[in-house]
Design a protein around this motif. Structure first.
Motif, mmCIF file in Angstrom:
data_model
loop_
_atom_site.group_PDB
_atom_site.id
_atom_site.type_symbol
_atom_site.label_atom_id
_atom_site.label_comp_id
_atom_site.label_asym_id
_atom_site.label_seq_id
_atom_site.Cartn_x
_atom_site.Cartn_y
_atom_site.Cartn_z
ATOM 1 N N VAL A 138 -4.304 -33.874 12.362
ATOM 2 C CA VAL A 138 -4.030 -32.613 11.800
ATOM 3 C C VAL A 138 -4.499 -32.619 10.416
ATOM 4 O O VAL A 138 -5.296 -31.853 9.875
ATOM 5 C CB VAL A 138 -2.546 -32.178 11.762
ATOM 6 C CG1 VAL A 138 -2.448 -30.809 10.844
ATOM 7 C CG2 VAL A 138 -2.172 -31.852 13.267
ATOM 8 N N LYS A 139 -4.111 -33.618 9.637
ATOM 9 C CA LYS A 139 -4.627 -34.194 8.155
ATOM 10 C C LYS A 139 -6.257 -34.059 8.180
ATOM 11 O O LYS A 139 -6.861 -33.443 7.340
ATOM 12 C CB LYS A 139 -3.956 -35.188 7.573
ATOM 13 C CG LYS A 139 -2.614 -34.946 7.178
ATOM 14 C CD LYS A 139 -2.116 -36.206 6.401
ATOM 15 C CE LYS A 139 -0.580 -36.044 5.936
ATOM 16 N NZ LYS A 139 -0.080 -37.364 5.595
ATOM 17 N N GLU A 140 -6.843 -34.802 9.157
ATOM 18 C CA GLU A 140 -8.379 -34.891 9.344
ATOM 19 C C GLU A 140 -8.903 -33.511 9.524
ATOM 20 O O GLU A 140 -9.705 -33.217 9.017
ATOM 21 C CB GLU A 140 -8.569 -35.810 10.345
ATOM 22 C CG GLU A 140 -9.803 -36.337 10.760
ATOM 23 C CD GLU A 140 -10.015 -37.036 12.060
ATOM 24 O OE1 GLU A 140 -10.991 -36.547 12.697
ATOM 25 O OE2 GLU A 140 -9.301 -37.983 12.170
ATOM 26 N N LEU A 141 -8.299 -32.722 10.444
ATOM 27 C CA LEU A 141 -8.788 -31.362 10.724
ATOM 28 C C LEU A 141 -8.620 -30.564 9.462
ATOM 29 O O LEU A 141 -9.882 -29.640 9.141
ATOM 30 C CB LEU A 141 -8.276 -30.765 11.981
ATOM 31 C CG LEU A 141 -8.372 -31.449 13.167
ATOM 32 C CD1 LEU A 141 -7.335 -30.954 14.063
ATOM 33 C CD2 LEU A 141 -9.827 -30.976 13.908
ATOM 34 N N LEU A 142 -7.643 -30.385 8.950
ATOM 35 C CA LEU A 142 -7.394 -29.557 7.659
ATOM 36 C C LEU A 142 -8.618 -29.874 6.526
ATOM 37 O O LEU A 142 -9.140 -29.342 5.852
ATOM 38 C CB LEU A 142 -6.092 -29.751 6.698
ATOM 39 C CG LEU A 142 -5.006 -29.226 7.828
ATOM 40 C CD1 LEU A 142 -3.674 -29.089 7.058
ATOM 41 C CD2 LEU A 142 -5.188 -27.531 7.939
ATOM 42 N N ASN A 143 -8.821 -31.253 6.601
ATOM 43 C CA ASN A 143 -9.846 -31.652 5.379
ATOM 44 C C ASN A 143 -11.179 -31.363 5.733
ATOM 45 O O ASN A 143 -12.002 -30.901 5.271
ATOM 46 C CB ASN A 143 -9.874 -33.350 5.449
ATOM 47 C CG ASN A 143 -10.317 -33.853 4.201
ATOM 48 O OD1 ASN A 143 -10.312 -33.120 3.070
ATOM 49 N ND2 ASN A 143 -11.062 -35.011 4.254
ATOM 50 N N LEU A 144 -11.428 -31.157 7.200
ATOM 51 C CA LEU A 144 -12.645 -30.980 7.516
ATOM 52 C C LEU A 144 -12.978 -29.730 7.332
ATOM 53 O O LEU A 144 -14.317 -29.073 6.972
ATOM 54 C CB LEU A 144 -12.607 -31.096 9.199
ATOM 55 C CG LEU A 144 -13.815 -31.128 10.112
ATOM 56 C CD1 LEU A 144 -14.604 -32.572 9.684
ATOM 57 C CD2 LEU A 144 -13.397 -31.440 11.431
ATOM 58 N N VAL A 145 -11.862 -28.487 7.481
ATOM 59 C CA VAL A 145 -12.113 -27.298 7.279
ATOM 60 C C VAL A 145 -12.087 -26.825 5.879
ATOM 61 O O VAL A 145 -12.110 -25.717 5.436
ATOM 62 C CB VAL A 145 -11.429 -26.160 8.123
ATOM 63 C CG1 VAL A 145 -11.793 -26.402 9.649
ATOM 64 C CG2 VAL A 145 -9.835 -26.590 7.890
ATOM 65 N N GLY A 146 -11.991 -27.736 4.851
ATOM 66 C CA GLY A 146 -11.785 -27.566 3.255
ATOM 67 C C GLY A 146 -10.466 -27.176 2.872
ATOM 68 O O GLY A 146 -10.508 -26.143 1.732
ATOM 69 N N LEU A 147 -9.427 -27.613 3.404
ATOM 70 C CA LEU A 147 -8.028 -27.359 3.178
ATOM 71 C C LEU A 147 -7.499 -28.633 2.913
ATOM 72 O O LEU A 147 -7.733 -29.686 3.334
ATOM 73 C CB LEU A 147 -7.175 -26.645 4.298
ATOM 74 C CG LEU A 147 -7.634 -25.170 4.743
ATOM 75 C CD1 LEU A 147 -6.662 -24.678 5.896
ATOM 76 C CD2 LEU A 147 -7.504 -24.352 3.408
ATOM 77 N N ARG A 166 -9.369 -20.567 8.329
ATOM 78 C CA ARG A 166 -9.825 -22.177 8.259
ATOM 79 C C ARG A 166 -8.750 -22.669 9.120
ATOM 80 O O ARG A 166 -9.259 -23.551 9.868
ATOM 81 C CB ARG A 166 -9.828 -22.522 6.914
ATOM 82 C CG ARG A 166 -11.141 -22.135 5.954
ATOM 83 C CD ARG A 166 -11.252 -22.552 4.659
ATOM 84 N NE ARG A 166 -12.148 -21.650 3.894
ATOM 85 C CZ ARG A 166 -13.375 -22.488 3.490
ATOM 86 N NH1 ARG A 166 -13.462 -23.749 4.077
ATOM 87 N NH2 ARG A 166 -14.353 -21.995 2.852
ATOM 88 N N ILE A 167 -7.424 -22.359 8.951
ATOM 89 C CA ILE A 167 -6.573 -22.889 9.760
ATOM 90 C C ILE A 167 -6.474 -22.630 11.197
ATOM 91 O O ILE A 167 -6.726 -23.461 12.090
ATOM 92 C CB ILE A 167 -5.066 -22.342 9.488
ATOM 93 C CG1 ILE A 167 -4.831 -22.769 7.824
ATOM 94 C CG2 ILE A 167 -4.065 -23.002 10.345
ATOM 95 C CD1 ILE A 167 -3.475 -22.131 7.509
ATOM 96 N N GLY A 168 -7.137 -21.547 11.535
ATOM 97 C CA GLY A 168 -7.260 -20.920 12.970
ATOM 98 C C GLY A 168 -8.695 -21.919 13.557
ATOM 99 O O GLY A 168 -8.705 -22.326 14.634
ATOM 100 N N ILE A 169 -9.735 -22.140 12.498
ATOM 101 C CA ILE A 169 -10.971 -22.788 12.941
ATOM 102 C C ILE A 169 -10.265 -24.306 13.168
ATOM 103 O O ILE A 169 -10.839 -24.984 14.271
ATOM 104 C CB ILE A 169 -11.773 -22.852 11.765
ATOM 105 C CG1 ILE A 169 -12.273 -21.402 11.834
ATOM 106 C CG2 ILE A 169 -13.079 -23.788 12.219
ATOM 107 C CD1 ILE A 169 -13.466 -21.083 10.804
ATOM 108 N N ALA A 170 -9.419 -24.962 12.402
ATOM 109 C CA ALA A 170 -8.854 -26.247 12.461
ATOM 110 C C ALA A 170 -8.209 -26.366 13.879
ATOM 111 O O ALA A 170 -8.280 -27.484 14.767
ATOM 112 C CB ALA A 170 -7.921 -26.664 11.493
ATOM 113 N N ARG A 171 -7.530 -25.372 14.145
ATOM 114 C CA ARG A 171 -6.760 -25.566 15.262
ATOM 115 C C ARG A 171 -7.680 -25.410 16.748
ATOM 116 O O ARG A 171 -7.614 -26.041 17.525
ATOM 117 C CB ARG A 171 -5.956 -24.152 15.769
ATOM 118 C CG ARG A 171 -5.073 -24.021 16.969
ATOM 119 C CD ARG A 171 -4.085 -22.956 16.875
ATOM 120 N NE ARG A 171 -4.783 -21.694 16.822
ATOM 121 C CZ ARG A 171 -4.168 -20.429 16.473
ATOM 122 N NH1 ARG A 171 -2.763 -20.382 16.837
ATOM 123 N NH2 ARG A 171 -4.933 -19.463 16.431
#
Length: 326
Positions: A138-147, A166-171
């Motif tokens: 999850v942390k990796e995904l948030l980082n990936l979408v710029g959060l 961006r959260i929706g894109i990470a999901r």
């Protein structure tokens, strides 16, 4: 057309929603013909734009492809696997390869769940990794979408619209899908934020080799992000072509009218352009017109248009159109 790099093939996809009457005994009295015999394919790694006015069936097409709505008839092949024949565990397993980014970032995130739980939910549903591994992902995904990865314990109401999307894109990325339906992912956002989200989608596509079906109203944005563009009207795809070909040489009268409404930044060209103003309103999908569905509003309509449905045919290499007059 080479068959080897086609990821998704849609054949005569139809989705009708029944209209019922009665309280105890419900009787079907009609149907909303949201999507009617739609056919196209999406190549691996490309973005297919799907445009048309509100209520023409774009979002229903995207959701029916993913089997969120089960189709009334037709076939959807994902890597030669017919999704319409899958159920239960088989369909759940295929869903790892296909995800959706919803239109409204305010409605698509559960307000009672933290961001960490929202993004980790696909991993839990498919039982991927331990709790600790999921949290790291999850942390990796948030980082990936710029959060900021430290936002993991915050709730959706603490974020702006662009951050929620961006959260929706990470999901959507959590399961490493191959294909993503972007269901008007920018229409609910400020114009200044829209470009950031589109740029993010393009970067992710390049990084992970993603394939998109990009549904939108904004024709200039679709031209920017798409490789090919399909134009939809009242449940039917009326034209499909490579983006520059479609914008330079629109063949269907509806496509011509749509493109005439897009402003051009050059004032000299803008003054010389002729706007095509369509008469009347879009007919109801409950009782669509006979023949070509566009004929009541078409400035070029002839007698055949109201009697016979136009054939979906390839008039030039990779340029498809459904019109008697082309």
């Amino acid at each position: 057309m080479s068959q080897d790099n086609i990821l998704l093939r849609v054949e005569k996809l139809t989705k009708h929603f029944p209209i019922t009457r009665g309280i105890v005994i419900q009787k079907q009295v009609g149907a909303v013909q949201a999507v009617d015999k739609v056919s196209f394919f999406v190549r691996e790694g490309e973005t297919l734009g799907l445009v048309g006015e509100s209520g023409c069936g774009k979002s229903t097409t995207g959701r029916t492809i993913l089997q969120l709505y089960r189709p009334t008839s037709g076939k959807v092949y994902f890597r030669d696997q017919d999704l319409t024949q899958l159920e239960g565990e088989g369909l759940r397993h295929m869903r790892r390869n296909m995800q959706i980014i919803f239109q409204d970032p305010y409605a698509s995130l559960n307000p009672r769940m933290s961001v960490g739980d929202i993004v980790a939910e696909p991993l839990e549903v498919h039982r991927i990794g331990t709790r600790k591994e999921q949290r790291e992902r999850v942390k990796e995904l948030l980082n990936l979408v710029g959060l900021n990865p430290y936002f993991i314990n915050r709730y959706p109401h603490e974020f702006s619209g662009g951050q929620r999307q961006r959260i929706g894109i990470a999901r959507a990325l959590a399961l490493n899908p191959e294909f993503i339906v972007c269901d008007e992912p920018i229409s609910a956002l400020d114009v200044s934020i829209q470009a950031q989200v589109v740029n993010l989608l393009e970067e992710l596509q390049e990084q992970f080799g993603l394939t998109y079906l990009f549904i939108a109203h904004d024709l200039s944005m679709v031209r920017h992000i798409s490789n090919r563009v399909a134009v939809m009207y009242l449940g039917k795809v009326v034209e499909l072509a490579e983006r520059n070909e479609l914008y330079a040489n629109p063949l269907h009268p509806y496509t011509q009218a749509l493109l005439s409404a897009v402003p051009v930044p050059d004032p000299v060209v803008e003054r010389q352009r002729q706007r095509i103003i369509l008469q009347g309103d879009v007919p109801s999908p409950v009782n669509p017109p006979s023949g070509c569905r566009f004929h009541p509003r078409c400035p070029l309509a002839q007698e055949i248009c109201s009697q016979e449905e136009p054939e979906w045919r390839e008039v030039a290499p990779d340029h498809w159109v459904a019109c008697h007059l082309v």
